[in-house]
Design a protein around this motif. Structure first.
Motif, PDB file in Angstrom:
ATOM      1  N   PRO A 217       0.831  -1.218   0.000  1.00  0.00           N
ATOM      2  CA  PRO A 217       0.000   0.000   0.000  1.00  0.00           C
ATOM      3  C   PRO A 217       0.861   1.262   0.000  1.00  0.00           C
ATOM      4  O   PRO A 217       1.978   1.274   0.526  1.00  0.00           O
ATOM      5  CB  PRO A 217      -0.782  -0.114   1.313  1.00  0.00           C
ATOM      6  CG  PRO A 217      -0.670  -1.539   1.739  1.00  0.00           C
ATOM      7  CD  PRO A 217       0.646  -2.021   1.212  1.00  0.00           C
ATOM      8  N   ASP A 221      -2.755   5.055   1.511  1.00  0.00           N
ATOM      9  CA  ASP A 221      -3.602   3.897   1.790  1.00  0.00           C
ATOM     10  C   ASP A 221      -3.341   3.339   3.183  1.00  0.00           C
ATOM     11  O   ASP A 221      -4.263   2.872   3.863  1.00  0.00           O
ATOM     12  CB  ASP A 221      -3.366   2.814   0.735  1.00  0.00           C
ATOM     13  CG  ASP A 221      -4.006   3.158  -0.595  1.00  0.00           C
ATOM     14  OD1 ASP A 221      -4.955   3.964  -0.600  1.00  0.00           O
ATOM     15  OD2 ASP A 221      -3.541   2.637  -1.624  1.00  0.00           O
ATOM     16  N   ARG A 224      -5.225   5.388   5.530  1.00  0.00           N
ATOM     17  CA  ARG A 224      -6.653   5.068   5.438  1.00  0.00           C
ATOM     18  C   ARG A 224      -6.956   3.800   6.229  1.00  0.00           C
ATOM     19  O   ARG A 224      -7.979   3.715   6.927  1.00  0.00           O
ATOM     20  CB  ARG A 224      -7.055   4.888   3.970  1.00  0.00           C
ATOM     21  CG  ARG A 224      -8.543   4.662   3.768  1.00  0.00           C
ATOM     22  CD  ARG A 224      -8.917   4.785   2.303  1.00  0.00           C
ATOM     23  NE  ARG A 224      -8.338   3.718   1.503  1.00  0.00           N
ATOM     24  CZ  ARG A 224      -8.917   2.531   1.316  1.00  0.00           C
ATOM     25  NH1 ARG A 224     -10.091   2.260   1.886  1.00  0.00           N
ATOM     26  NH2 ARG A 224      -8.354   1.615   0.561  1.00  0.00           N
ATOM     27  N   TYR A 244     -11.303  -1.909   3.890  1.00  0.00           N
ATOM     28  CA  TYR A 244     -10.081  -1.363   3.287  1.00  0.00           C
ATOM     29  C   TYR A 244     -10.000  -1.705   1.802  1.00  0.00           C
ATOM     30  O   TYR A 244      -9.581  -0.886   0.981  1.00  0.00           O
ATOM     31  CB  TYR A 244      -8.841  -1.891   4.011  1.00  0.00           C
ATOM     32  CG  TYR A 244      -7.558  -1.529   3.304  1.00  0.00           C
ATOM     33  CD1 TYR A 244      -7.013  -0.254   3.414  1.00  0.00           C
ATOM     34  CD2 TYR A 244      -6.915  -2.461   2.471  1.00  0.00           C
ATOM     35  CE1 TYR A 244      -5.860   0.093   2.726  1.00  0.00           C
ATOM     36  CE2 TYR A 244      -5.759  -2.123   1.788  1.00  0.00           C
ATOM     37  CZ  TYR A 244      -5.240  -0.837   1.924  1.00  0.00           C
ATOM     38  OH  TYR A 244      -4.108  -0.495   1.230  1.00  0.00           O
ATOM     39  N   THR A 245     -10.416  -2.921   1.446  1.00  0.00           N
ATOM     40  CA  THR A 245     -10.358  -3.349   0.042  1.00  0.00           C
ATOM     41  C   THR A 245     -11.582  -2.880  -0.737  1.00  0.00           C
ATOM     42  O   THR A 245     -11.898  -3.416  -1.807  1.00  0.00           O
ATOM     43  CB  THR A 245     -10.227  -4.880  -0.059  1.00  0.00           C
ATOM     44  OG1 THR A 245     -11.306  -5.496   0.674  1.00  0.00           O
ATOM     45  CG2 THR A 245      -8.908  -5.364   0.490  1.00  0.00           C
ATOM     46  N   ASP A 246     -12.247  -1.855  -0.216  1.00  0.00           N
ATOM     47  CA  ASP A 246     -13.373  -1.199  -0.901  1.00  0.00           C
ATOM     48  C   ASP A 246     -14.529  -2.163  -1.105  1.00  0.00           C
ATOM     49  O   ASP A 246     -15.251  -2.074  -2.116  1.00  0.00           O
ATOM     50  CB  ASP A 246     -12.901  -0.623  -2.246  1.00  0.00           C
ATOM     51  CG  ASP A 246     -13.452   0.770  -2.509  1.00  0.00           C
ATOM     52  OD1 ASP A 246     -14.004   1.378  -1.569  1.00  0.00           O
ATOM     53  OD2 ASP A 246     -13.328   1.257  -3.640  1.00  0.00           O
TER      54      ASP A 246
END
Length: 621
Positions: A217, A221, A224, A244-246
């Motif tokens: 990352p 990221d 985040r 985190y992985t949307d």
């Protein structure tokens, strides 16, 4: 010299006094580089406890900067370039002696760099945004000379895509360092520990985090991920990783089958919380866009809307339609998934969705416009940005102004949005010109008056004389920033390439009672050399020389006569000004048009102007 113990909070007053004293009004013509304070929070990651040194050439960065006075940190967005630059400058210059240089230019030029920098202090300038016009071939060399001549330490952050071209040659390669993100795992541990999270190392060591860190990352990221961990006190790693992985795993599992259900699902992603009729209508529009032939029979024999929404895994929530999952930011994740998973179809999808922003009821249109703009920011999708502009600029211009103003003021996307406004300000489209003009005269102009006035100079040049939109923008700016507005008009009037901008802006300001009062106020400072009557004579005279402006000038002259009669303007001062302005033009019978039959008496305003214009003192030659 500032004491090393000086608080960072002292930046504010020093900056304000310093900048206001040295801002060059000529920069309203060509652009400028603004000297800004740096928020104290930006220095937090630079502390010994939180900063992670880079590898490779980084260990020589300090010595290179001290020797060359210029250092270029080249890396992609999100790699922590700014933090690295601030840490470096803080090591050399100390706390409270570091400033940001923010470019507001269309073409990088040494002449636009501020003369007010202080020797021995540090300056950070981001040049990640490509400019409308390329810099001169030796600009990089000039940057280094600027730093050396002013005895400052200058760090430039940029990308490989932006730091390219003939203008970057000539400087020693020693001033350029490529920057990569630091170790994401180390960064997450340090940030969690700084936030007071107990045993951060053990949390991050959970095997479920392994795929995250193996994906390398960026610094952005990693931060985040820290925010997601902190927002989940239950500490369920699977949920943290999913967010985190949307939500990709959840989206892949839940995306409905069939074009009808998917069209509803994607429509909700752009209009979550919107009306059922809006989302159903959006879905129908997409199906037609995709070429599906839907006859009246097909529509009437379809399942009831409630069941179709259930099949699309949507629910009615507090009067609006939303996703059943209830996951945070799930709608945004679905939009990004759509744009990435089907990236070959983004042209068609973009045409579909901006059409909805231009046609739905206003409240839902705003939802869609905000969602589209979020995609623009996520993917730096300028093609989609232009489509959104074109869809809104006609009947929904107020919505376009709102969305793009937010973009122009955004701390991260703002430089790019302002660069787009620079480009649009030179458009041949009157709709684009009016859009940028209105943006400059609104909240953008209130918050960032100098950048707004730089762009207004180009829209004023391309606006028609007497433009209502320009008049509104200039007068709103004059209310918010009277001195800066007057100084900008004066600067434009004094530059041949910008004179018509000054004329149009002057007439726009003069057409309003409050604008006329500001222009005629003898205490108003237009420039260090011109005040009061002198500047008005110059402005009206210049406007009359432009043939395309004559009719608008005549209207303004009549308005000012009315203002004088109503007591808004000083009668005698206005008569004196008009007498000087019109004296050289008496042979053209310029005053005849202002007289009505039977009005020629010594108490009539225009009769007094004629008398003043024919006095020998005023009518020489």
């Amino acid at each position: 010299m500032t004491d090393a113990s000086t608080s960072i909070n002292n930046h504010g007053p020093l900056y304000v006094a310093h900048r206001d004293q040295v801002f060059n009004t000529a920069h309203y013509v060509d652009g400028f580089v603004r000297t800004d304070t740096i928020a104290p929070t930006k220095f937090g990651p630079c502390s010994h406890e939180r900063f992670i040194p880079r590898t490779g050439e980084w260990f020589t960065a300090r010595s290179r900067l001290e020797l060359n006075r210029l250092l270029v940190l080249r890396g992609e967005r999100g790699t922590g370039r700014q933090t690295a630059a601030l840490w470096l400058l803080q090591q050399i210059c100390g706390i409270g002696r570091i400033w940001a240089l923010t470019p507001e230019w269309t073409r990088p030029r040494k002449q636009l760099l501020p003369n007010s920098v202080r020797g021995g202090e540090g300056y950070l300038m981001d040049m990640s945004e490509p400019t409308t016009e390329q810099a001169s071939e030796d600009f990089a060399v000039q940057l280094q000379q600027y730093a050396e001549n002013n005895n400052i330490f200058l760090v430039v952050t940029t990308t490989r895509a932006a730091w390219t071209g003939a203008w970057t040659t000539g400087v020693d390669e020693a001033v350029i360092i490529d920057v990569e993100s630091p170790s994401a795992k180390q960064l997450v541990i340090k940030e969690l520990s700084d936030a007071g999270v107990v045993d951060a190392s053990s949390i991050v060591a959970d095997p479920e985090f392994s795929p995250v860190f193996e994906s390398h990352p960026t610094a952005a990221d990693a931060r985040r991920l820290v925010e997601i961990i902190r927002a989940r006190p239950d500490g369920k790693v699977a949920d943290i990783v999913a967010e985190y992985t949307d939500w990709r795993g959840l989206i892949d599992a839940e995306i409905p089958d069939g074009v009808g259900a998917r069209a509803l699902w994607w429509s909700c992603a752009f209009c979550e919380g919107g009306r059922q009729t809006s989302i159903v209508g959006m879905a129908e529009s997409l199906r037609k866009k995709l070429g599906e032939k839907r006859s009246s029979l097909d529509v009437l024999t379809d399942l009831p809307t409630t069941r179709r929404l259930q099949e699309a895994k949507l629910a009615n929530k507090e009067g609006g339609i939303g996703f059943e999952s209830g996951r945070p930011e799930f709608d945004a994740a679905v939009r990004r998934h759509l744009w990435e998973e089907y990236n070959g179809q983004t042209g068609l999808l973009g045409d579909w969705i901006v059409g909805q922003a231009g046609s739905l009821p206003v409240e839902d249109a705003k939802r869609v416009a905000d969602a589209v703009f979020d995609l623009v920011v996520s993917f730096r999708d300028d093609a989609l940005l232009r489509k959104l502009r074109d869809a809104l600029v006609g009947q929904r211009r107020s919505l376009a102004v709102e969305v793009f103003t937010r973009g122009a003021l955004d701390p991260r996307f703002g430089p790019h949005m302002r660069a787009c406004l620079n480009t649009w300000a030179r458009s041949t489209s009157s709709s684009d010109i009016d859009l940028v003009t209105e943006i400059c005269g609104g909240r953008f102009g209130e918050v960032m008056p100098e950048p707004a006035l730089v762009r207004l100079r180009h829209t004023a040049q391309r606006s028609a004389p007497g433009s209502v939109v320009l008049a509104g923008a200039v007068n709103r700016l004059a209310v918010a920033e009277p001195s800066k507005t007057l100084q900008a008009i004066c600067a434009w009037m004094g530059e041949s390439t910008a004179e018509i901008s000054g004329v149009h802006a002057f007439l726009a300001l003069a057409s309003d009672a409050e604008g006329a009062r500001l222009l005629s106020d003898r205490s108003s400072v237009h420039s260090p050399m011109l005040t009061g009557t002198d500047v008005l004579v110059r402005y009206f005279g210049t406007a009359l020389r432009h043939r395309g402006c004559e009719s608008v000038v005549n209207v303004v002259l009549e308005q000012w006569a009315g203002f004088a009669e109503d007591g808004v303007l000083d009668w005698d001062a206005t008569v004196d000004t008009f007498g000087v302005v019109l004296a050289p033009r008496l042979k053209d019978n310029i005053l005849q048009r202002f007289f009505a039959p039977g009005q020629f008496d010594d108490k009539n305003f225009w009769a007094q102007v004629l008398a003043k214009a024919t006095e020998p003192l005023w009518n020489q030659g």
